[in-house]
Design a protein around this motif. Sequence first.
Motif, PDB file in Angstrom:
ATOM      1  N   TRP A   1     -86.174  10.175   7.501  1.00  0.00           N
ATOM      2  CA  TRP A   1     -86.659  10.776   9.461  1.00  0.00           C
ATOM      3  C   TRP A   1     -86.829  11.823   9.223  1.00  0.00           C
ATOM      4  CZ3 TRP A   1     -85.530  14.761  12.282  1.00  0.00           C
ATOM      5  CH2 TRP A   1     -85.670  14.666  13.370  1.00  0.00           C
ATOM      6  N   GLN A   2     -86.839  13.374   8.399  1.00  0.00           N
ATOM      7  CA  GLN A   2     -88.067  14.049   8.260  1.00  0.00           C
ATOM      8  C   GLN A   2     -89.153  13.556   7.641  1.00  0.00           C
ATOM      9  OE1 GLN A   2     -87.334  17.178   9.428  1.00  0.00           O
ATOM     10  NE2 GLN A   2     -84.554  17.371   9.301  1.00  0.00           N
TER      11      GLN A   2
ATOM     12  N   HIS B   1     -80.400  17.029  11.404  1.00  0.00           N
ATOM     13  CA  HIS B   1     -80.888  16.400  10.137  1.00  0.00           C
ATOM     14  C   HIS B   1     -81.152  17.492   8.985  1.00  0.00           C
ATOM     15  CE1 HIS B   1     -81.656  12.596  12.243  1.00  0.00           C
ATOM     16  NE2 HIS B   1     -82.568  12.631  13.073  1.00  0.00           N
TER      17      HIS B   1
ATOM     18  N   ASP C   1     -91.896  20.526   7.759  1.00  0.00           N
ATOM     19  CA  ASP C   1     -91.005  19.369   7.353  1.00  0.00           C
ATOM     20  C   ASP C   1     -90.940  18.416   6.620  1.00  0.00           C
ATOM     21  OD1 ASP C   1     -88.403  21.562   9.388  1.00  0.00           O
ATOM     22  OD2 ASP C   1     -90.111  20.145  10.710  1.00  0.00           O
ATOM     23  N   VAL C   2     -92.330  18.003   7.226  1.00  0.00           N
ATOM     24  CA  VAL C   2     -92.222  16.981   6.668  1.00  0.00           C
ATOM     25  C   VAL C   2     -92.647  17.287   4.928  1.00  0.00           C
ATOM     26  CG1 VAL C   2     -94.272  14.829   6.389  1.00  0.00           C
ATOM     27  CG2 VAL C   2     -93.061  15.457   8.376  1.00  0.00           C
TER      28      VAL C   2
ATOM     29  N   ALA D   1     -90.848  11.002   8.846  1.00  0.00           N
ATOM     30  CA  ALA D   1     -91.234  10.201   9.762  1.00  0.00           C
ATOM     31  C   ALA D   1     -91.705  11.258  10.728  1.00  0.00           C
ATOM     32  CB  ALA D   1     -90.557   9.254  10.053  1.00  0.00           C
ATOM     33  N   ASN D   2     -90.461  12.333  11.088  1.00  0.00           N
ATOM     34  CA  ASN D   2     -90.195  12.993  12.167  1.00  0.00           C
ATOM     35  C   ASN D   2     -90.026  13.717  12.547  1.00  0.00           C
ATOM     36  OD1 ASN D   2     -89.452  10.134  14.634  1.00  0.00           O
ATOM     37  ND2 ASN D   2     -87.875  10.402  12.960  1.00  0.00           N
ATOM     38  N   GLY D   3     -90.842  14.763  11.255  1.00  0.00           N
ATOM     39  CA  GLY D   3     -90.351  15.904  11.819  1.00  0.00           C
ATOM     40  C   GLY D   3     -91.829  16.981  11.455  1.00  0.00           C
ATOM     41  N   ASP D   4     -92.086  18.114  11.560  1.00  0.00           N
ATOM     42  CA  ASP D   4     -93.171  19.086  11.924  1.00  0.00           C
ATOM     43  C   ASP D   4     -93.781  19.170  10.630  1.00  0.00           C
ATOM     44  OD1 ASP D   4     -92.376  19.743  14.435  1.00  0.00           O
ATOM     45  OD2 ASP D   4     -91.398  21.648  14.260  1.00  0.00           O
TER      46      ASP D   4
ATOM     47  N   ARG E   1     -82.999  18.672  17.122  1.00  0.00           N
ATOM     48  CA  ARG E   1     -83.274  17.190  16.510  1.00  0.00           C
ATOM     49  C   ARG E   1     -83.062  17.640  14.646  1.00  0.00           C
ATOM     50  NH1 ARG E   1     -85.348  14.405  19.266  1.00  0.00           N
ATOM     51  NH2 ARG E   1     -84.023  14.555  21.013  1.00  0.00           N
ATOM     52  N   ILE E   2     -84.295  18.276  14.645  1.00  0.00           N
ATOM     53  CA  ILE E   2     -85.118  18.671  13.435  1.00  0.00           C
ATOM     54  C   ILE E   2     -83.453  19.158  12.304  1.00  0.00           C
ATOM     55  CG2 ILE E   2     -86.830  19.617  11.519  1.00  0.00           C
ATOM     56  CD1 ILE E   2     -88.686  18.709  14.077  1.00  0.00           C
TER      57      ILE E   2
ATOM     58  N   HIS F   1     -85.895  18.786  20.588  1.00  0.00           N
ATOM     59  CA  HIS F   1     -86.308  18.348  19.415  1.00  0.00           C
ATOM     60  C   HIS F   1     -86.634  19.079  18.494  1.00  0.00           C
ATOM     61  CE1 HIS F   1     -90.061  16.252  16.810  1.00  0.00           C
ATOM     62  NE2 HIS F   1     -90.503  17.249  16.843  1.00  0.00           N
TER      63      HIS F   1
END
Length: 647
Positions: A96-97, A54, A105-106, A99-102, A50-51, A47
């Motif tokens: 993507w960040q 990106h 990250d968001v 939507a899916n980041g910590d 992947r972050i 995970h």
Amino acid sequence: MVFAKVVRSKAVARAAVIGLALGVFALAVLAAVSITTNARTTSHIEHNSRISDHWSQIDLHIGVESEALNNYIVAKKFGRDLLDSAMGSASPELEWQAANGDPLDVENAVLVTEAYSAFTQTLNDVRRSPTDRARSQILADQAALGASMVRKSANANVTRHRLAMDAYLAEAAQFNQKLSLAATVVCGADFLLLVLCAAILLTHQRRIEGQAVESRYRALHDELTGLANRALLADEIEDALWVAEQERETVGLLLLDLNKFKEVNDTLGHHAGDLLLKEVAARLTGAVRGTDTVARLGGDEFAVLMPHIYSPEHCAEIARRLLEALEGAAELDGVTVDISGSIGAAVYPVHSGSGAELLQHADIAMYTAKRNRLGIAVYDPEADRRDSQELSLIGELRRAIDEDELVLHYQPKVATSNGRVRGVEALIRWEHPVRGLLQPGDFIPQAEESEVIVPLTDRVLKMALEQHRMWRDSGTVLPVAVNVPTVCLLDAAFPDRVAAALSACDVAAGMLTLEITETSIITDPVRASAVLTRLRETGVRLSVDDFGTGYSSMSYLQSMPLHELKIDRSFVRTVTDSHGGAAIVRAVLELARALDLEVVAEGVEDEATLILLGDMGCTNAQGYHISRPVRAADLITWLGQPALEPA
């Protein structure tokens, strides 16, 4: 020694098994934790990677857009398409960040998105001012500054995730190290427990094997004497017969039964009986050959299996030597007893064709020796056939009792003075469905050698009492006499059975006379006297039958609770023509008067004998001259003659 005791301990065995189970369970838990932790670590690293990837893509896209801007500034015509295609390339990554980041990250993605939007706006402004080079340069510098800020922010997030992954991996490695240490400790403990369990298992296996050997030994040997038992003897017989068949040899089998062993048990107790059996085992074992097998079959019965004998005569000779070695005095807890026995011999293949038949024939020979007091007897097929017929007769007699095939004949006893009937003696007959009417001599001797004599006596007693009651109810009162065998006279329960029969038939005890033989008294005077005393206390009359044939019992007469003597027919028959016969009868009469006993003369076969007996003072008589034994109905007819009414 201590370890061996620990290993044999049931508590230690249970604790070891439980500990090993817990250890295996702990290993399973550690394995599950390790697998879960590794899976979680892998998922976490993937995970974060992947972050981070990106964020790296955002940096890469910003770089491409910055390069496209520089190309556009230098050569507007040729760089426009490149700038158009590069503009906004980082937007999907930022989305993507978001939507899916910590959470961080968001948050960073929102800030970077704002900076990236400003950067993109600047690029659009540059593109809308293609002719104003000064303004384009200013906007380009401003875009480069925005791009730098976005790229730094993206790189910072990449670095942050890389450091976070390094820290997480370090923590995971430390946790795995602890798991590895715990697993090593548990494995070590499990190994020790496994060793302990293996030691316990081997110890218990050896114990079970030892117990199996001991159980097999006990299953094949007599516990008291250590000799082979019946099961082992059967195996030894089969083996010996197989060898004998192959080598054409002869095998002998001896069966020995001790004499008066029951008396030793009853008088001295079972402990003395056990000592006697051990002494017999020792004497037999010491007297046989090394190839012979001595076995105890149960109770006081022993067997000796003898391979390699020459003939039945040789077998009998060995049996004789064995009996000589057995017989003699033995000391049992300070009491000296005499050991003797009876031996039966059978030989393969002369007498038997199989092991079971050899045992059976040796047993038959042993009972022949015991019954005839021979000491030793070799199997005789003719005697076996006679014994088989007697055995069949006993079986039929049991059926005859159950199916009412027995009948009673009655022989009257009369007064010598006037011929009046004083009573009757009940005599058994058997109406055999095939052989016709059988006399007592045809079956009573065989019955007395078996247990059937007891129910037979009880049956005769009941039949006689019922007949007395029928006569009484019809107006004729006839006291009745019944013969009693030795076995009943020595049975402490017999008086109770007599009392029960009197009560059931509603007969007064004084109407019943029990006739016993002198032999019954001689066999066991103490027990006989006790039973006779109890019978007399009930009111039953007691008579000694065939008196004079067992003269050795005269010393017991004064102590026995008797009412009557019956002079044996052998003396009565010669009373008229033999001085000796008359002297014996007079002596018996004098003895009876001295002891206050009544006398009955048996076997009166003529008038002269009846008259002479009366002159001698004998008050009662019975015999064929007076009346043969007849059925109950015929007796009533006979009683109708003049001067024969009951007294």
